[in-house]
Design a protein around this motif. Structure first.
Motif, short mmCIF file in Angstrom:
data_model
loop_
_atom_site.label_atom_id
_atom_site.label_comp_id
_atom_site.label_asym_id
_atom_site.label_seq_id
_atom_site.Cartn_x
_atom_site.Cartn_y
_atom_site.Cartn_z
N TRP A 121 26.95 69.65 74.65
CA TRP A 121 26.14 68.66 73.92
C TRP A 121 26.46 68.70 72.42
O TRP A 121 26.69 67.67 71.78
CB TRP A 121 24.65 68.93 74.15
N HIS A 122 26.47 69.91 71.86
CA HIS A 122 26.70 70.01 70.41
C HIS A 122 28.14 69.65 70.04
O HIS A 122 28.38 69.09 68.97
CB HIS A 122 26.35 71.42 69.92
N PHE B 257 23.74 63.07 77.89
CA PHE B 257 23.03 64.36 77.98
C PHE B 257 21.51 64.21 78.01
O PHE B 257 20.81 65.19 78.23
CB PHE B 257 23.43 65.24 76.79
N GLY B 258 20.99 63.01 77.79
CA GLY B 258 19.55 62.81 77.75
C GLY B 258 18.97 63.22 76.41
O GLY B 258 19.64 63.87 75.58
N ILE B 259 17.70 62.88 76.20
CA ILE B 259 17.06 63.20 74.93
C ILE B 259 15.55 63.20 75.13
O ILE B 259 15.02 62.46 75.96
CB ILE B 259 17.47 62.20 73.83
N LYS C 259 14.47 60.81 78.15
CA LYS C 259 15.51 60.23 78.99
C LYS C 259 16.26 61.36 79.67
O LYS C 259 16.71 62.30 79.01
CB LYS C 259 16.47 59.39 78.15
N ALA C 260 16.36 61.29 81.00
CA ALA C 260 17.01 62.37 81.75
C ALA C 260 18.52 62.32 81.56
O ALA C 260 19.10 61.27 81.32
CB ALA C 260 16.67 62.25 83.23
N SER C 261 19.11 63.49 81.67
CA SER C 261 20.56 63.59 81.56
C SER C 261 21.23 62.99 82.79
O SER C 261 20.74 63.12 83.91
CB SER C 261 20.95 65.06 81.42
N HIS D 188 38.85 83.22 86.60
CA HIS D 188 37.64 84.02 86.55
C HIS D 188 36.39 83.21 86.85
O HIS D 188 35.41 83.75 87.33
CB HIS D 188 37.50 84.68 85.17
N LEU D 189 36.39 81.95 86.53
CA LEU D 189 35.20 81.13 86.80
C LEU D 189 35.60 79.68 87.02
O LEU D 189 36.66 79.24 86.59
CB LEU D 189 34.19 81.21 85.66
N GLU D 190 34.71 78.97 87.71
CA GLU D 190 34.92 77.55 87.99
C GLU D 190 33.71 76.78 87.48
O GLU D 190 32.58 77.07 87.86
CB GLU D 190 35.10 77.31 89.49
N LEU D 191 33.96 75.83 86.59
CA LEU D 191 32.89 75.00 86.05
C LEU D 191 32.88 73.66 86.77
O LEU D 191 33.93 73.05 86.96
CB LEU D 191 33.09 74.78 84.55
N LYS D 192 31.67 73.23 87.18
CA LYS D 192 31.54 71.97 87.91
C LYS D 192 30.63 71.03 87.14
O LYS D 192 29.49 71.39 86.81
CB LYS D 192 30.96 72.23 89.31
N LEU D 193 31.15 69.85 86.85
CA LEU D 193 30.39 68.81 86.15
C LEU D 193 30.39 67.56 87.01
O LEU D 193 31.35 67.28 87.73
CB LEU D 193 31.01 68.49 84.79
N GLU D 194 29.31 66.78 86.90
CA GLU D 194 29.26 65.50 87.60
C GLU D 194 28.54 64.49 86.72
O GLU D 194 27.39 64.73 86.33
CB GLU D 194 28.53 65.63 88.94
N LEU D 195 29.21 63.41 86.38
CA LEU D 195 28.60 62.35 85.57
C LEU D 195 28.26 61.18 86.47
O LEU D 195 29.14 60.63 87.14
CB LEU D 195 29.55 61.91 84.46
N ARG D 196 26.98 60.81 86.50
CA ARG D 196 26.52 59.74 87.36
C ARG D 196 26.64 58.40 86.65
O ARG D 196 26.30 58.29 85.47
CB ARG D 196 25.07 59.99 87.78
N ASP D 197 27.09 57.40 87.40
CA ASP D 197 27.23 56.05 86.88
C ASP D 197 28.06 56.05 85.58
O ASP D 197 27.60 55.59 84.54
CB ASP D 197 25.85 55.44 86.63
#
Length: 506
Positions: free
Chosen positions: A312-313, A333-335, A342-344, A413-422
């Motif tokens: 976000w930052h 990200f919502g606010i 407003k939801a993210s 070492h790690l797996e990051l998962k993101l999903e952006l709707r619409d």
């Protein structure tokens, strides 16, 4: 005789279907009680008799209804009277454009409260709001939550009452429960920050045709008070099969979503602060990295809340650098501002970090004026370090790399998962810029980044854009001997998204 006793407003139920399933939490989950006198800011909801965790039927119904509606209509759309969600869960309100009416549709689906199989193990999780300008914690914005440990099990129980339109109701129920089965439905608060992910492993189904005397008696004798799966009944891994092979082929998934699964190595130590004690005698260092329970063992993690704050930052900084409106950041990200919230639209999963070591490092505060140490300012920290492969593993990897140019997925070492709707084109462009900053180590994760911690190194990323009634777009990006390579769709489409973001921002 029976017909004479029936009233016009009575339901004429011809069939009852009872469904049971065991739900297992994949990540910590917060089912808040709202108790303002609890020692934490949000205490867990418990059964008043057994002290087990309580998952209310209304919470399950809300999550299933929302999933079914979004699957059928898409994100951000209003419900319609003819929709499957309305048929299965009923409605008590007037839709847009409709005349006022007194008729209301009662839901034909009964959902029981679910109680955890055991007295739950509680996990405490701290959080704090970070000032984007200074990068420090804001005063009075720290909070703590009680979470159910991952692996907590609940027994679900549903009963579907059928008067007519059996096919539609069974199809709607199969779609909704399949969402639970596939882990696409989350429960509790902060669902879009990695909490509340769950899945259902097994289903059992009983059907009673009430037009047959034998089935009516069996339903009356049925043990309605038990929630556990029966040892005498066949279990199914698929709810579609359990319901007799309901056909879902004609049901189009209207959800428009972009998912990013990115694998990273730890290029430097990582420290996400927590107030946990990692040893029983409570002699842990002053600061330890955040851990969470998985299958009864404590694992270091990257929490969804931490990653969301970082992204976000950085998104805010990118838009500010271009000198334009921050609305695109708020849209993603919502606010929460005043009475408006407003939801993210960005789902960020919690990730377990694998193949690491934990070492304690001592530090001390230095007086900048004298150059000496402050008395009593010695403290210790326990970040995590990514382990490199042994020489034998490297040799094995080199042999494999000669056979195949694409690097092994085990080298992470790690797996990051993101999903952006619409998603919109320019929003995808901004997400790609954020992924690039994480990939190159320019965007550190966690605390103490000023002394070199929190840098990641990209290994492989899979980007999938699923649009309703369109061909799925898929890109694979991976690092090979210092060079970035692409597979799948034309990479120019990704470049166009970034250009769209920059042009709109200007």
């Amino acid at each position: 005789m029976i017909e004479k006793l029936q009233r016009s407003d009575h339901r004429r139920i011809i069939k009852r279907i009872i469904i049971r399933g065991n739900l297992i939490l994949n990540t910590p989950t917060c089912l808040g009680s709202g108790d303002t006198e609890a020692p934490t800011d949000l205490a867990l909801l418990r059964d008043s008799i057994s002290d087990h965790a309580l998952l209310t039927g209304s919470s399950i119904a809300g999550a299933l209804r929302n999933y079914l509606h979004e699957y059928e209509q898409g994100y951000g759309k209003n419900e319609i009277p003819q929709g499957l969600a309305t048929k299965l869960f009923g409605h008590l309100f007037r839709y847009e454009g409709e005349e006022p009416k007194e008729e209301e549709n009662q839901s034909p689906l009964i959902i029981d409260d679910a109680i955890s199989s055991k007295i739950p193990v509680i996990e405490l999780r701290d959080g704090v709001k970070i000032d984007g300008a200074t990068g420090t914690a804001e005063d009075g914005k720290k909070y703590d939550l009680e979470l159910l440990e991952a692996g907590t099990e609940f027994f679900l129980s549903f009963e579907l009452l059928i008067e007519k339109d059996e096919a539609d109701l069974k199809r709607a129920l199969a779609l909704a429960l399949r969402g639970l089965e596939k882990g696409e439905i989350c429960l509790g608060i902060k669902k879009r920050r990695g909490f509340g992910r769950c899945h259902v492993e097994k289903w059992q189904v009983w059907e009673f045709d009430l037009q047959k005397p034998k089935d009516r008696i069996e339903w009356l004798k049925f043990d309605h008070w038990t929630r556990e799966l029966s040892n005498k009944r066949k279990s199914f891994e698929s709810i579609v099969v359990a319901l007799g092979g309901v056909s879902l082929k004609q049901q189009v998934d209207k959800r428009d979503r972009l998912s990013i699964h990115a694998q990273f190595k730890l290029a430097s130590p990582l420290l996400i602060r927590s107030g946990q004690d990692l040893v029983e005698n409570k002699r842990s260092p002053d600061v330890v990295h955040l851990h969470s329970q998985r299958n009864g063992k404590s694992h270091p993690i990257v929490s969804g809340t931490s990653l969301a704050g970082v992204l976000w930052h950085r998104a805010e900084r990118i838009v500010n650098t271009l000198g334009k409106d921050l609305q695109i950041v708020y849209d993603i990200f919502g606010i929460v501002e005043g009475n408006q919230a407003k939801a993210s639209r960005l789902m960020i999963h919690e990730s377990v970090i694998e193949n690491t070591a934990e070492l304690v490092q001592s530090r001390i505060a230095i007086d900048r004026f004298t150059g000496g140490t402050y008395h009593g300012a010695l403290f210790s920290e326990q970040p995590i370090f990514g382990l490199e492969k042994t020489e034998e593993e490297k040799k094995s990897k080199n042999k494999k790399s000669q056979q195949k140019s694409k690097p092994s997925n085990n080298n992470k070492h790690l797996e990051l998962k993101l999903e952006l709707r619409d998603p919109k084109e320019d929003e995808i462009g901004l997400l790609l810029l954020l992924l690039k900053d994480l990939w190159t180590g320019d965007l550190p994760v966690g605390g103490t980044s000023s002394i070199g911690r929190g840098r990641l190194q990209g290994v492989e990323a899979t980007i999938i854009w699923q649009q309703p009634e369109k061909t799925e777009h898929k890109w694979i990006i991976f690092q090979d001997n210092g060079k970035l390579k692409f597979e799948g769709e034309d990479k120019q489409k990704l470049e166009n998204s970034v250009r769209e973001f920059v042009e709109k921002a200007q």
